[in-house]
Write a protein that holds these residues in place. Structure first.
Motif, PDB file in Angstrom:
ATOM      1  N   ASP A 223      41.005  -7.504 -70.454  1.00 59.19           N
ATOM      2  CA  ASP A 223      40.820  -6.325 -69.607  1.00 59.19           C
ATOM      3  C   ASP A 223      39.672  -6.446 -68.612  1.00 59.19           C
ATOM      4  OD1 ASP A 223      42.922  -5.268 -70.902  1.00 59.19           O
ATOM      5  OD2 ASP A 223      41.820  -3.728 -72.008  1.00 59.19           O
ATOM      6  N   SER A 224      38.687  -7.261 -68.911  1.00 63.44           N
ATOM      7  CA  SER A 224      37.539  -7.379 -68.006  1.00 63.44           C
ATOM      8  C   SER A 224      37.846  -8.235 -66.779  1.00 63.44           C
ATOM      9  CB  SER A 224      36.344  -7.975 -68.745  1.00 63.44           C
ATOM     10  OG  SER A 224      36.631  -9.294 -69.184  1.00 63.44           O
ATOM     11  N   LEU A 225      38.976  -8.911 -66.783  1.00 61.96           N
ATOM     12  CA  LEU A 225      39.317  -9.837 -65.689  1.00 61.96           C
ATOM     13  C   LEU A 225      40.089  -9.105 -64.596  1.00 61.96           C
ATOM     14  CD1 LEU A 225      40.423 -12.884 -67.879  1.00 61.96           C
ATOM     15  CD2 LEU A 225      38.122 -12.294 -67.072  1.00 61.96           C
ATOM     16  N   LYS A 226      39.437  -8.176 -63.940  1.00 61.10           N
ATOM     17  CA  LYS A 226      40.109  -7.308 -62.966  1.00 61.10           C
ATOM     18  C   LYS A 226      40.623  -8.062 -61.751  1.00 61.10           C
ATOM     19  CE  LYS A 226      39.300  -3.712 -65.472  1.00 61.10           C
ATOM     20  NZ  LYS A 226      40.425  -3.139 -66.283  1.00 61.10           N
ATOM     21  N   GLU A 229      44.658 -13.151 -60.973  1.00 60.75           N
ATOM     22  CA  GLU A 229      45.938 -13.178 -60.260  1.00 60.75           C
ATOM     23  C   GLU A 229      46.979 -14.032 -60.968  1.00 60.75           C
ATOM     24  OE1 GLU A 229      45.281 -14.441 -56.275  1.00 60.75           O
ATOM     25  OE2 GLU A 229      43.796 -12.894 -55.836  1.00 60.75           O
ATOM     26  N   GLU A 230      46.543 -15.088 -61.669  1.00 58.12           N
ATOM     27  CA  GLU A 230      47.476 -15.995 -62.323  1.00 58.12           C
ATOM     28  C   GLU A 230      47.034 -16.246 -63.768  1.00 58.12           C
ATOM     29  OE1 GLU A 230      48.062 -19.560 -60.096  1.00 58.12           O
ATOM     30  OE2 GLU A 230      48.397 -18.505 -58.195  1.00 58.12           O
ATOM     31  N   LEU A 231      47.977 -16.067 -64.692  1.00 60.72           N
ATOM     32  CA  LEU A 231      47.717 -16.316 -66.112  1.00 60.72           C
ATOM     33  C   LEU A 231      48.784 -17.271 -66.638  1.00 60.72           C
ATOM     34  CD1 LEU A 231      46.220 -15.730 -68.766  1.00 60.72           C
ATOM     35  CD2 LEU A 231      47.719 -13.742 -69.083  1.00 60.72           C
ATOM     36  N   TRP A 232      48.332 -18.416 -67.140  1.00 61.49           N
ATOM     37  CA  TRP A 232      49.228 -19.459 -67.636  1.00 61.49           C
ATOM     38  C   TRP A 232      48.992 -19.627 -69.138  1.00 61.49           C
ATOM     39  CZ3 TRP A 232      52.133 -22.045 -63.739  1.00 61.49           C
ATOM     40  CH2 TRP A 232      51.741 -21.749 -62.429  1.00 61.49           C
ATOM     41  N   VAL A 233      49.968 -19.267 -69.956  1.00 62.76           N
ATOM     42  CA  VAL A 233      49.822 -19.340 -71.417  1.00 62.76           C
ATOM     43  C   VAL A 233      51.059 -19.957 -72.073  1.00 62.76           C
ATOM     44  CG1 VAL A 233      48.118 -17.499 -71.731  1.00 62.76           C
ATOM     45  CG2 VAL A 233      50.537 -16.908 -71.513  1.00 62.76           C
ATOM     46  N   ALA A 234      51.702 -20.884 -71.393  1.00 65.32           N
ATOM     47  CA  ALA A 234      52.885 -21.538 -71.951  1.00 65.32           C
ATOM     48  C   ALA A 234      52.531 -22.365 -73.181  1.00 65.32           C
ATOM     49  CB  ALA A 234      53.535 -22.433 -70.898  1.00 65.32           C
ATOM     50  N   LYS A 235      53.514 -22.601 -74.016  1.00 68.26           N
ATOM     51  CA  LYS A 235      53.376 -23.442 -75.208  1.00 68.26           C
ATOM     52  C   LYS A 235      52.276 -22.948 -76.140  1.00 68.26           C
ATOM     53  CE  LYS A 235      55.386 -27.627 -73.267  1.00 68.26           C
ATOM     54  NZ  LYS A 235      55.239 -29.081 -73.016  1.00 68.26           N
ATOM     55  N   PRO A 248      45.095  -5.389 -62.989  1.00 65.35           N
ATOM     56  CA  PRO A 248      45.764  -4.749 -61.847  1.00 65.35           C
ATOM     57  C   PRO A 248      46.178  -5.696 -60.735  1.00 65.35           C
ATOM     58  CG  PRO A 248      43.403  -4.352 -61.768  1.00 65.35           C
ATOM     59  CD  PRO A 248      43.673  -5.004 -63.081  1.00 65.35           C
ATOM     60  N   ASN A 249      45.610  -6.917 -60.721  1.00 69.17           N
ATOM     61  CA  ASN A 249      45.932  -7.864 -59.655  1.00 69.17           C
ATOM     62  C   ASN A 249      46.787  -9.036 -60.118  1.00 69.17           C
ATOM     63  OD1 ASN A 249      44.466  -6.888 -57.182  1.00 69.17           O
ATOM     64  ND2 ASN A 249      42.756  -6.928 -58.619  1.00 69.17           N
ATOM     65  N   LEU A 250      47.251  -8.997 -61.361  1.00 65.90           N
ATOM     66  CA  LEU A 250      48.055 -10.106 -61.875  1.00 65.90           C
ATOM     67  C   LEU A 250      49.382 -10.181 -61.129  1.00 65.90           C
ATOM     68  CD1 LEU A 250      47.932 -12.310 -64.099  1.00 65.90           C
ATOM     69  CD2 LEU A 250      49.371 -10.809 -65.490  1.00 65.90           C
ATOM     70  N   ARG A 251      49.637 -11.300 -60.492  1.00 66.02           N
ATOM     71  CA  ARG A 251      50.891 -11.463 -59.750  1.00 66.02           C
ATOM     72  C   ARG A 251      51.750 -12.597 -60.309  1.00 66.02           C
ATOM     73  NH1 ARG A 251      51.019 -15.719 -56.553  1.00 66.02           N
ATOM     74  NH2 ARG A 251      49.098 -16.796 -55.966  1.00 66.02           N
ATOM     75  N   LEU A 252      51.165 -13.484 -61.128  1.00 60.69           N
ATOM     76  CA  LEU A 252      51.934 -14.593 -61.710  1.00 60.69           C
ATOM     77  C   LEU A 252      51.636 -14.685 -63.198  1.00 60.69           C
ATOM     78  CD1 LEU A 252      52.406 -18.186 -60.329  1.00 60.69           C
ATOM     79  CD2 LEU A 252      51.729 -17.840 -62.707  1.00 60.69           C
ATOM     80  N   LYS A 267      56.146  -3.314 -67.927  1.00 58.56           N
ATOM     81  CA  LYS A 267      56.009  -2.111 -67.107  1.00 58.56           C
ATOM     82  C   LYS A 267      54.539  -1.824 -66.800  1.00 58.56           C
ATOM     83  CE  LYS A 267      55.918   1.281 -70.917  1.00 58.56           C
ATOM     84  NZ  LYS A 267      55.796   0.269 -71.983  1.00 58.56           N
ATOM     85  N   ASP A 268      53.639  -2.372 -67.610  1.00 54.44           N
ATOM     86  CA  ASP A 268      52.208  -2.158 -67.404  1.00 54.44           C
ATOM     87  C   ASP A 268      51.647  -3.007 -66.264  1.00 54.44           C
ATOM     88  OD1 ASP A 268      52.123  -0.356 -69.512  1.00 54.44           O
ATOM     89  OD2 ASP A 268      51.659  -1.907 -70.990  1.00 54.44           O
ATOM     90  N   ILE A 269      52.418  -3.960 -65.771  1.00 51.55           N
ATOM     91  CA  ILE A 269      51.986  -4.777 -64.627  1.00 51.55           C
ATOM     92  C   ILE A 269      53.093  -4.778 -63.560  1.00 51.55           C
ATOM     93  CG2 ILE A 269      50.252  -6.268 -65.688  1.00 51.55           C
ATOM     94  CD1 ILE A 269      52.440  -8.261 -66.338  1.00 51.55           C
ATOM     95  N   PRO A 270      53.345  -3.622 -62.948  1.00 50.65           N
ATOM     96  CA  PRO A 270      54.444  -3.502 -61.982  1.00 50.65           C
ATOM     97  C   PRO A 270      54.241  -4.328 -60.719  1.00 50.65           C
ATOM     98  CG  PRO A 270      53.057  -1.546 -61.925  1.00 50.65           C
ATOM     99  CD  PRO A 270      52.607  -2.359 -63.095  1.00 50.65           C
ATOM    100  N   GLN A 271      53.015  -4.812 -60.497  1.00 51.73           N
ATOM    101  CA  GLN A 271      52.729  -5.603 -59.301  1.00 51.73           C
ATOM    102  C   GLN A 271      53.122  -7.072 -59.453  1.00 51.73           C
ATOM    103  OE1 GLN A 271      50.474  -4.596 -61.498  1.00 51.73           O
ATOM    104  NE2 GLN A 271      49.252  -6.388 -62.032  1.00 51.73           N
ATOM    105  N   LEU A 272      53.631  -7.471 -60.618  1.00 56.33           N
ATOM    106  CA  LEU A 272      53.957  -8.869 -60.889  1.00 56.33           C
ATOM    107  C   LEU A 272      54.973  -9.414 -59.884  1.00 56.33           C
ATOM    108  CD1 LEU A 272      53.105 -10.913 -63.120  1.00 56.33           C
ATOM    109  CD2 LEU A 272      55.284 -10.404 -64.246  1.00 56.33           C
ATOM    110  N   GLU A 273      54.714 -10.614 -59.353  1.00 56.99           N
ATOM    111  CA  GLU A 273      55.592 -11.225 -58.363  1.00 56.99           C
ATOM    112  C   GLU A 273      56.330 -12.450 -58.892  1.00 56.99           C
ATOM    113  OE1 GLU A 273      53.465 -12.105 -54.803  1.00 56.99           O
ATOM    114  OE2 GLU A 273      52.585 -10.104 -54.635  1.00 56.99           O
ATOM    115  N   GLU A 274      55.738 -13.163 -59.845  1.00 54.99           N
ATOM    116  CA  GLU A 274      56.371 -14.366 -60.398  1.00 54.99           C
ATOM    117  C   GLU A 274      56.285 -14.326 -61.923  1.00 54.99           C
ATOM    118  OE1 GLU A 274      55.234 -18.100 -58.536  1.00 54.99           O
ATOM    119  OE2 GLU A 274      54.341 -16.993 -56.858  1.00 54.99           O
TER     120      GLU A 274
END
Length: 382
Positions: A223-226, A229-235, A248-252, A267-274
């Protein structure tokens, strides 16, 4: 290691035949009975007990015996402190990869007063230390693929100007002692042994966080990472998409190869683009209705039966849906025909492709005339 030879085949030049010329029981140390090549060799290089001759028997009795004149000189490996002697002292970049470096301190980095980027990939470094002298200018530190098992309190403490830190492919179990690096924009912990997301408070400028190939089960403490924009947690071992509402700025979001079944928390991140969510346990796309800004959706290798739920995604440009259970061309047209920006679709490995592979691409073109690429094939404009 040579490939195993299958039963009933022979490797070229090595004729093997079975000859049962020694039916008696085999004693320990003897060759297997009967397995010999055409010249009688049974696969072991054996020397008769009394035929071995010691070329220098004096070596057994003379404690000062030396055979130095017959030793071939090996390749001399430079000491760590000499590796950078050829670098100009005003360089802004130091790259020293795959050089068997064990100690950062031994490199004497304080000589380089303007260095902004240091890359020490693929070495033998265990501790982050010896960077105090470059702290005032260093912005990018790359320690990818070393032997670092923990982040000490002192090692990174002076590096307050860092914007990029890569500690991927190490042996780190806990994220700690980095929250003071407030200028960080990119942080990489790929392929470590991290089981919990923690220690990220204070990274208010962080835009890109990579935690793929770890042991994480829960998306938490983000939550502190306002600015993220990109969060990668595969595998990892993540089962739920909760814990993202404070971004609020997470897009990927890349969360491939996990254990996700339910998309509704998005639904909590409606701004998601990828969204990259292949190799999970999805059976439905229900829950994506609120993510109307999605441009790229990757759902390959799941168990999705229907494309229902994609209707509101009017900005969709790429849909990667290979190896699912989609079989209805009419539904493809109904859900995707109005997506004017849709240029790429992947449906290979689905029933709609497997049932009639010869007509498959033509049917997709008829259903989706705006598409320019079907699987790996580009579609010619008519």
């Amino acid at each position: 290691m040579p490939a195993p030879v299958e039963e009933g085949t022979r490797s070229p030049g090595h004729h093997i035949e079975l000859v049962d010329d020694n039916p008696s029981p085999r004693h320990e140390g003897e060759a297997s009975p009967g397995l010999r090549n055409s010249k009688g060799w049974d696969g072991k290089l054996r020397v008769p007990p009394k035929s071995a001759v010691l070329a220098n028997p004096e070596a057994l009795s003379d404690p000062e015996y030396s055979d130095d004149e017959n030793i071939h000189p090996g390749e001399e490996v430079a000491a760590d402190e000499d590796l950078l002697d050829g670098e100009p002292l005003d360089t802004d970049e130091i790259m020293c990869t795959h050089s068997r470096i064990q100690s950062i301190s031994a490199l004497q980095l304080e000589r380089f007063t303007r260095v902004e980027r240091i890359c020490l990939r693929q070495n033998l470094i265990q501790d982050i230390e010896g960077l105090d002298g470059v702290a005032a200018t260093l912005q990018d530190l790359d320690l990818y693929d070393n032997l670092i098992s923990h982040i000490g309190r002192v090692g990174l403490e002076p590096l307050t100007e860092l914007t990029n830190l890569d500690l991927s492919f190490n042996k780190i179990k806990h994220i700690k002692h980095i929250s003071h690096l407030r200028k960080l924009t990119d942080l990489f912990f790929v392929s470590n042994k991290i089981s919990k997301i923690e220690g990220l408070e204070g990274l208010e400028h962080l835009r890109n966080l990579e935690l793929g190939s770890n042991r994480i089960r829960v998306l938490e403490n983000l939550d502190s990472l306002k600015a993220l924009e990109e969060l990668w947690v595969a595998k990892n071992k993540i089962t739920e998409l909760s814990g993202l509402g404070g971004l609020p700025n997470l897009r990927l979001l890349s969360i491939q190869s996990n254990r996700i079944r339910d998309l509704s928390p998005l639904k909590d991140i409606p701004q998601l683009e990828e969204l990259y969510i292949s190799h999970n346990a999805l059976e439905s796309l229900e829950g994506l209705e609120h993510n109307t800004k999605l441009r790229v959706l990757e759902i390959s290798n799941n168990k999705v039966i229907s494309l229902e739920g994609l209707g509101p995604l009017v900005d969709l440009e790429e849909l990667w849906a290979s190896y699912n259970l989609i079989g209805d061309f009419a539904e493809v047209e109904r859900e995707l025909a109005d997506k004017k920006r849709l240029t790429t679709v992947y449906f290979e490995g689905n029933p709609l492709q497997l049932r009639g592979p010869a007509l498959y691409r033509n049917k997709v073109r008829l259903a989706l005339p705006q598409v320019q690429q079907i699987d790996a094939t580009f579609v010619r404009a008519s």
